[in-house]
Design a protein around this motif. Structure first.
Motif, PDB file in Angstrom:
ATOM      1  N   GLN A  80      -5.527   1.384   4.126  1.00  0.00           N
ATOM      2  CA  GLN A  80      -4.151   0.876   4.146  1.00  0.00           C
ATOM      3  C   GLN A  80      -3.829   0.209   5.475  1.00  0.00           C
ATOM      4  O   GLN A  80      -3.279  -0.899   5.517  1.00  0.00           O
ATOM      5  CB  GLN A  80      -3.180   2.035   3.896  1.00  0.00           C
TER       6      GLN A  80
ATOM      7  N   PRO B  83       0.811  -1.210   0.000  1.00  0.00           N
ATOM      8  CA  PRO B  83       0.000   0.000   0.000  1.00  0.00           C
ATOM      9  C   PRO B  83       0.844   1.260   0.000  1.00  0.00           C
ATOM     10  O   PRO B  83       0.519   2.241  -0.663  1.00  0.00           O
ATOM     11  CB  PRO B  83      -0.828  -0.135   1.287  1.00  0.00           C
TER      12      PRO B  83
ATOM     13  N   VAL C 231      -4.453   5.657  -1.845  1.00  0.00           N
ATOM     14  CA  VAL C 231      -4.963   4.665  -0.904  1.00  0.00           C
ATOM     15  C   VAL C 231      -5.251   5.352   0.424  1.00  0.00           C
ATOM     16  O   VAL C 231      -4.318   5.832   1.072  1.00  0.00           O
ATOM     17  CB  VAL C 231      -3.939   3.520  -0.688  1.00  0.00           C
TER      18      VAL C 231
END
Length: 626
Positions: A42, A27, A37
């Motif tokens: 995440q 991520p 993200v």
């Protein structure tokens, strides 16, 4: 059996760890490459990935997965790889897990069932927590006074928190193991469940009192309990008038059960946490607000006796597991770095205190309240771990400044140690009891009397062990052949069912059916017919095959009726000396076939009439095992 770590397994272990760390960092790499993200997504994804990988490893090593979740938190947190961008994200989600955990516990609290159970066990369960808390407090205080308490002496309230930590056992671990071993309906299972329920209630009470520990205010505590009483009345009224009816409407749509249960849970949380604003509208404020955990517990308890409670537990349990994982990961994230060996040594000491508390408080208490020696000891051994609630209270204490990070680490590590010991202690509880049995007897913890009776009398039937099948059989025998009841002897170590068994007119002998001397003392060697209804998955210390061999040696002329749970066991049991071998599932299948035929022909009323003819009024039927 000790788990051997083969080279292939070690390679797999290293690959799991490397893969978890690599994918956990994806991520961040995506974000650096321009992928937007959100930090919440995440952090949740990273936590679940690493926690899942470690859980697989820990389960492979036969270590409770909760320990893996805590380790995942340490690995991801500031003391590890620092992969969590914002720990508050995990803490917020973990709060939902805490609420759902309490809701699930509440669903296990069927007040009517509790009150109809063994009153002695009920009383023992109610006072176990404060007595164990006192035991832990005194020992921790003693360590400090002896100059070996280390960091415990830095905070005045530390001994109290140690007492709270060792007072409770883990509902998550213990109930799960009982369910996996199909023993929740056994006497130790029912005892442990009762004790766990009261421990959770006491833990909630502790969280209510916790904010005022440094400056206790009796009025604030009393108003807190008043608020709980008000919420119970509101919840009970709504459950009876609205909620149960609403569940009846949506029962045919299974996916709505989950939504309905969650709505009810968080509706009670909303009402409980807004009692003060509601009273302010009336011109006064008594500070009646109820915490989210207690509100969720009340929400679950008020629908525990609902016919939909089993379905609710099943549906909510799946969602709860997701949030509980994040809850324990969040606890691991907050663990400080270990600066030396003092914290691990103190953690070992606290774990030892927890184990000792079960022997010096829980076992004697259960024994004092008329639980037989074996069940009391087995129950105490299986409750020998620190509760997950202790972690909740510990971190609330950390936020309130009652304890420091070192003491919190001591309690967390003690939890991990006892969690790791839980499975082997659970599985070896009967073996440990057998090793301690002689010492317990010499210390004055005698086995109960067998109920007397003239052993020279004729014995028509010997029933070995009381459980569901034997309970129903004896009631049917009393209806069909009352003349045989005085010539029937029942052998069982569960003294709590002895009085109700004697009400049927049979002789009851205390004894372990795995003990050959107990069988001889009960007169089984003179019985004409011997009935064994306890299946192998419930027997401890012996199997039906071994039992039949012993019975045939003791009584060569008796007709032995045994049971089997596997097809292949039937021939083995007959070869060992059983004259008749039955399988409960086959008998049930035969009965269900008749029910199905009538249902298929639309003769549903005929099924009910047939049941009433054979068994009488089932709802009013009084059995040993209700």
């Amino acid at each position: 059996m000790q788990q051997r770590l083969t080279p292939n397994f070690l390679v797999l272990l290293s690959r799991i760890c490397l893969a978890a760390i690599f994918f956990a960092s994806l991520p961040r790499l995506a974000f650096a490459a321009g992928g937007a993200v959100p930090s919440l997504v995440q952090d949740i994804g990273t936590s679940l990935l690493v926690a899942g990988g470690l859980a697989i490893l820990f389960v492979r090593l036969k270590i409770p997965s909760i320990a893996g979740f805590l380790v995942a938190g340490v690995l991801l947190g500031p003391q590890g790889l620092h992969l969590i961008t914002d720990p508050s994200n995990i803490e917020a989600i973990a709060q939902i897990g805490f609420v759902l955990l309490l809701f699930m516990i509440g669903l296990e609290i069927d007040v009517r069932s509790m009150l109809s159970g063994n009153r002695a066990v009920l009383a023992a369960s109610a006072i176990q927590y404060p007595l164990t808390l006192l035991f832990g407090f005194v020992i921790a205080k003693g360590l400090i006074l002896a100059g070996i308490g280390g960091v415990l002496g830095d905070m005045p309230l530390a001994p109290l928190y140690i007492g709270i930590a060792v007072a409770g056992s883990s509902s998550l671990l213990v109930v799960k193991l009982f369910q996996e071993h199909f023993q929740l309906d056994t006497q130790p299972g029912r005892i442990c469940l009762m004790v766990l329920i009261f421990q959770d209630i006491w833990a909630i009470v502790a969280t209510l009192v916790q904010p005022s520990l440094e400056q206790p205010e009796l009025s604030a505590i009393l108003f807190s309990f008043l608020g709980i009483g008000v919420l119970i009345l509101i919840a009970a009224g709504l459950a009876k008038l609205v909620v149960n009816r609403a569940f009846g409407w949506i029962a045919k749509v299974p996916e709505m059960i989950l939504l309905g249960a969650m709505s009810w849970c968080f509706a009670m949380v909303a009402i409980g946490t807004h009692l003060d604003p509601a009273t302010e509208l009336l011109g006064f404020n008594l500070h009646l607000n109820v915490g989210s955990g207690m509100a969720a517990l009340i929400a679950g308890a008020t629908i525990a006796s609902s016919p939909f409670s089993t379905e609710i537990v099943t549906k909510v349990g799946l969602v709860k597991d997701f949030f509980i994982t994040l809850f324990f990961v969040g606890l691991g994230i907050t663990m400080p770095a270990l600066a030396g060996i003092e914290v691990p040594l103190l953690a070992l000491a606290v774990a030892a205190i927890a184990l000792l508390a079960r022997q010096f408080v829980v076992f004697p208490l259960l024994y004092l309240f008329r639980v037989d020696q074996r069940c009391a000891q087995v129950s105490a051994i299986r409750l020998a771990q620190i509760s997950e609630f202790a972690l909740v209270i510990t971190f609330l204490g950390l936020e309130l400044g009652h304890i420091n990070h070192e003491i919190a680490s001591v309690i967390i590590l003690a939890f991990v140690i006892t969690a790791v010991l839980t499975t082997p202690l659970f599985e070896r509880a009967y073996d440990i009891y057998e090793a301690m049995k002689g010492t317990l007897t010499r210390l004055g913890f005698k086995e109960p009397a067998d109920g007397g009776g003239d052993e020279a009398e004729e014995i028509e039937l010997a029933v070995l062990g009381i459980h569901r099948d034997a309970s129903s059989f004896l009631v049917e025998l009393a209806r069909a052949h009352p003349e045989i009841m005085p010539k029937t002897v029942v052998v069982d170590f569960n003294v709590s069912v002895h009085p109700r068994t004697r009400e049927l007119g049979v002789k009851v002998k205390y004894g372990d059916i795995a003990n050959e001397e107990a069988l001889i003392h009960a007169g089984v060697d003179r019985a004409k017919v011997i009935l064994c209804t306890i299946s192998d998955d419930l027997l401890r210390g012996i199997s039906n095959l071994e039992l039949v061999k012993v019975l045939r040696r003791l009584n060569p002329t008796a007709t032995i009726i045994s049971n089997a749970i596997e097809m292949k066991s039937i021939a083995e049991l007959r070869a060992a000396g059983a004259d008749i071998v039955y399988m409960s599932r086959l008998e049930v299948a035969h009965a269900l076939l008749d029910v199905f035929a009538k249902a298929r022909d639309g003769r549903i009323d005929a099924v009910t009439e047939d049941q009433q003819t054979r068994f009488g009024d089932i709802e009013a039927r009084s059995e040993i095992m209700r």
